[in-house]
Enzyme design. Structure first.
Site, short mmCIF file in Angstrom:
data_model
loop_
_atom_site.label_atom_id
_atom_site.label_comp_id
_atom_site.label_asym_id
_atom_site.label_seq_id
_atom_site.Cartn_x
_atom_site.Cartn_y
_atom_site.Cartn_z
N LYS A 60 -7.69 -0.43 -1.65
CA LYS A 60 -7.47 0.08 -0.30
C LYS A 60 -7.53 1.60 -0.30
CE LYS A 60 -4.94 -3.98 1.13
NZ LYS A 60 -3.68 -4.72 1.06
N GLN A 92 2.63 -4.29 1.13
CA GLN A 92 1.80 -5.19 0.33
C GLN A 92 2.59 -6.46 -0.03
OE1 GLN A 92 -1.56 -4.70 -0.58
NE2 GLN A 92 -1.36 -6.85 -1.22
N ASP A 101 -1.61 -4.57 9.76
CA ASP A 101 -1.90 -5.92 9.26
C ASP A 101 -1.92 -6.93 10.41
OD1 ASP A 101 -2.56 -6.25 6.61
OD2 ASP A 101 -0.49 -6.12 5.90
#
Ligand code: NAD
Length: 304
Positions: free
Chosen positions: A53, A97, A120
């Protein structure tokens, strides 16, 4: 033979659009969008994802800020960090995460992220907006799958779509997005009876299960489009011999390296029946990061 839907190439297209969006902001005197990534513990796969990322952020000009916490971090510490990031006007997107180490409540953490920074798309507010068909930050993987299908020119209106898997992050939002585009959607899952027959009804089959090679060629309607979201590591040779019967190169890699990545669909078999298939790796995987960065750009725009 089916067409291979190249996720890598489409991710490159999506990333280029994000890069241009970042350039445009800078040309207007605005700072680069910033993504804060919170990584708790030492899960090796999570470290790889976070590294990827960060590299993708660098490529498109998004600032990436990493916060690493020890595996034994208390929930209050994680919550406080999320509160600080929510309040920080220099941060546009926050990503925690997953999976979190045992003892931490991922739902609590995800629900704490400000919906405006929830890149997200997992916050109940954003999920509710998706349910209502309203704009909001949407989960990256299904959003990117929809983008790939649109690029492929698949007309979703009236199509029979089957989504295998009902998770909050892939299956359910994918089904909602297909419904929004007027597909007739069935969600199948671990309790569905006669899964092969249900799958055979699909003009579009999306597999997001996490079971290597679950979907056999005989489960696929001839000419269907198949999107394989699953990412599975196979080490068991007996399993490999079964699911890679039509994919000798995968079996060779498994024998040579002791492990190989594959999807939920038996790719070699699907290639003989379907009209188009996403490979694993190189299909949905690269698209997800591109979707995340697109969301970060959107969040930055909304934050001004
Ligand atoms: P999950 O474990 O949360 O959900 C799996 C779903 O599959 C559940 O709804 C369950 O009911 C269903 N299921 C399980 N076994 C089944 C069976 N035998 N038959 C039918 N349905 C069954 O998983 P998830 O987070 O949705 O991820 C699914 C897969 O997609 C995993 O392999 C994951 O690694 C992968 N994934 C990939 C990306 C990407 O970027 N490509 C992103 C997210 C998830």
């Amino acid at each position: 033979m089916a067409t291979i839907l190249d996720g890598k190439a489409h991710a490159d297209r999506m990333l280029e659009l994000v890069r241009l969006g970042v350039e445009d902001r800078k040309a207007r005197g605005l700072r680069a969008p910033a993504l804060a990534v919170v990584l708790v513990g030492d899960d090796p796969a999570s470290h790889v994802y976070v590294r990827n990322k960060a590299a993708a952020c660098a490529r498109v000009g998004i600032t990436s800020i990493e916060h690493r916490l020890a595996a034994d971090t208390h929930q209050e510490v994680l919550d406080t960090l999320i509160d600080q990031l929510n309040a920080d006007s220099e941060v546009d997107g926050i990503l925690v995460q997953l999976p979190l180490p045992k003892g931490l409540d991922s739902k609590e953490a995800l629900h704490r992220i400000s919906p405006a920074k929830d890149v997200d798309g997992f916050h109940p507010m954003n999920q509710g907006l998706l349910l209502e068909g309203l704009p909001g930050l949407r989960p990256c993987t299904p959003t990117a799958c929809m983008s790939l299908l649109a690029h492929h020119g698949l007309q979703l209106k009236g199509l029979r779509a089957v989504v295998l898997g009902r998770s909050e992050i892939v299956g359910k939002p994918m089904a909602l997005m297909l419904l929004e585009q007027h597909a007739t959607v069935t969600i199948a899952h671990s309790r569905t009876q006669d899964l092969p027959s249900v799958c055979r009804e699909a003009d579009l089959l999306v597999a997001a299960v996490g079971r290597p090679g679950l979907v056999e060629g005989s489960w696929i309607k001839p000419g269907a489009v198949v999107v394989d979201v699953g990412i599975n590591r196979v080490e068991d040779l007996a399993l490999g011999e079964r699911i890679f019967a039509a994919e000798p190169r995968k079996l060779e890699v498994l024998k040579a390296k002791g492990a190989v990545l594959c999807g939920d669909v038996r790719f070699g078999e699907a290639m003989q029946v379907a009209s188009a298939v996403t490979p694993v790796p190189g299909g949905v995987g690269p698209l997800t990061i591109a979707g995340l960065l697109a969301n970060t750009l959107t969040a930055a725009g909304a934050g001004r």
